[in-house]
Design a protein around this motif. Sequence first.
Motif, mmCIF file in Angstrom:
data_model
loop_
_atom_site.group_PDB
_atom_site.id
_atom_site.type_symbol
_atom_site.label_atom_id
_atom_site.label_comp_id
_atom_site.label_asym_id
_atom_site.label_seq_id
_atom_site.Cartn_x
_atom_site.Cartn_y
_atom_site.Cartn_z
ATOM 1 N N UNK A 168 -0.500 -0.389 -3.730
ATOM 2 C CA UNK A 168 0.743 -0.114 -4.445
ATOM 3 C C UNK A 168 0.723 -0.798 -5.802
ATOM 4 N N UNK A 169 1.292 -0.128 -6.792
ATOM 5 C CA UNK A 169 1.344 -0.711 -8.141
ATOM 6 C C UNK A 169 2.392 -1.819 -8.197
ATOM 7 N N UNK B 75 -3.694 -6.057 0.952
ATOM 8 C CA UNK B 75 -3.068 -5.506 -0.260
ATOM 9 C C UNK B 75 -3.079 -6.476 -1.438
ATOM 10 N N UNK B 76 -3.110 -7.766 -1.150
ATOM 11 C CA UNK B 76 -3.041 -8.747 -2.247
ATOM 12 C C UNK B 76 -4.336 -8.794 -3.036
ATOM 13 N N UNK B 77 -5.466 -8.635 -2.374
ATOM 14 C CA UNK B 77 -6.761 -8.788 -3.045
ATOM 15 C C UNK B 77 -7.565 -7.491 -3.101
ATOM 16 N N UNK C 260 0.846 -1.199 0.000
ATOM 17 C CA UNK C 260 0.000 0.000 0.000
ATOM 18 C C UNK C 260 0.879 1.245 0.000
ATOM 19 N N UNK C 261 0.316 2.328 -0.514
ATOM 20 C CA UNK C 261 0.913 3.660 -0.395
ATOM 21 C C UNK C 261 0.005 4.493 0.505
ATOM 22 N N UNK D 204 -6.827 1.183 -8.774
ATOM 23 C CA UNK D 204 -6.785 2.622 -9.083
ATOM 24 C C UNK D 204 -7.581 3.460 -8.085
ATOM 25 N N UNK D 205 -8.188 2.815 -7.101
ATOM 26 C CA UNK D 205 -8.985 3.551 -6.111
ATOM 27 C C UNK D 205 -8.094 4.206 -5.057
#
Length: 540
Positions: free
Chosen positions: A539-540, A425-427, A332-333, A476-477
């Motif tokens: 995070x991308x 973060x994975x899903x 995550x960011x 993208x959210x």
Amino acid sequence: MDVNGKLTDTTVLVVDATAASRYAIGTVLRRAGHEVVAVTGGREALGELDVRRRKGHLPDVALIDVHLPDMSGFELCRRLKERPHMAGLPVVHFSALSVVPADRCPGLDSGAEAYLTVPAEPEDIEAAVRAAVRAARLRADDQALVRRLRLLSETIVTIQAARSLPELADAAADGAARLLGCPAAVFVLDQDDELYQGLYRERTSLALPGEDAHRTVRDLLRRLTRGQSDVQITTVPSPQWPAGFFRPGVQHDARLALVLTQDGRAPVCLAAPTRGLRRVSPEGEALLAQLAQATALAAEPLLMYQVERHVALTLQHSFLPRPHQLPELPGVDIAVRYEPASQETEIGGDFYAALRAGDEVLTAVGDVVGHSLDAATVMVELRHALRAYCLTESDPAALAERLDQVLQHYHADVTATVCLALIDPATGRTRIANAGHIPPLILGDDGSAEYVKASGPLLGVGLPHPPPTELVLAPTDRLLMVTDGLIETRGTDLAVSMEQLRAAAGGALPGLEALCDTLLASFGRHREDDVALLALSLAN
């Protein structure tokens, strides 16, 4: 006034149509040291008085013959007393014809102070003039004292309503200027040697004194109030008193009223220039001393609040991680912002947290109800409790229950709001528990912005919390969590403010940092309540 206590600095208006009588009375008065202005009739007298009023030099007393060619002396007296700017002019009637007791009554009823029958002895004329002027000056002094008392009361009410030391100093300076009829400045020196300066309203902002002048004032206040218990009124000559506080670039000797706050730690000073200062009676100086004491009393709670605010801010800054100090949270960011309330308001208990919970990330934004050091202290306890509980429990609803129990057990009279979000973060799976807080916003890359339908009772009331609301966060959210200090405005319905927040967030530039900066710029940084923001994306 001469050495015998006789008034010799007065101007006497003599209104008499008879030249010989004018000359005789004028001679008596001039020999007694008075200035004489002689006119022949009522209209001429009114014209002369109008000219002198515009110049600001009305005579001190008027001697008016009862029998004038254009109007009676009684009528002239009535006209004078009807004019606000001339009503205080004392009048002495005189007459060589109307000499019986019944003739005096109309004169006194018209507003005259005395009635002479002529010819009269010079001593009688002088005594009548002295008595009339003395009585008028006493009345004027009494009226001035009443006016000053009213101004003092108004100023005390204003300074007691001040919400900050600069506001207090400005109000006191303006009140002192009105009381004294000259420029004034007020200084409050706190325990940390911070000097708060207030200048009277008409003082322009041009050529304000610099740091050297303020340093000089600091040193003077510390030195002059050392060991002082009561109000001290003293004069500081211009080489020692810096220029520019009263008028730009001009040096003046300064008349100071100095007093310490009750704890003896903070000097308060009211200052005025001695040059141009109106004659101040002992009663006037007593009023100035009262204003200094009232200013010191009003400063005490503001000084105490300032210390408490500093402690609370230090506490918050110690326990809320800075953006660059956030823990590394994989997947995550995160961007955060914290803005304390404006200087005029108390510190609240707003907080944020971003914690690792196994393979997931727990974020929280909360607000302890109230504004004080106590609220900040409870905030720290809740944040630490959350950090401890999430080591063994990650369900946001269960965490809300435990925080509720903490408040009930240790702070039964305190409530708080909190919004908790657990993100995988994975899903992108996200579970949200909301305890009386503004729900989070989900911002899509298409400009959409929607509040999550998550609600629940406040912390500290002992009510059961519903299961968490579940959703899936798209790559993208952006997830936005804020405290109500960002949007809450007096007189505006919270629903309206929430809609404004939704619109502003939806129109923000891409990126978490840009989102936070946009919202602070849109709603203002210096608000009446603390502001905490947390924005998150995968995070991308």
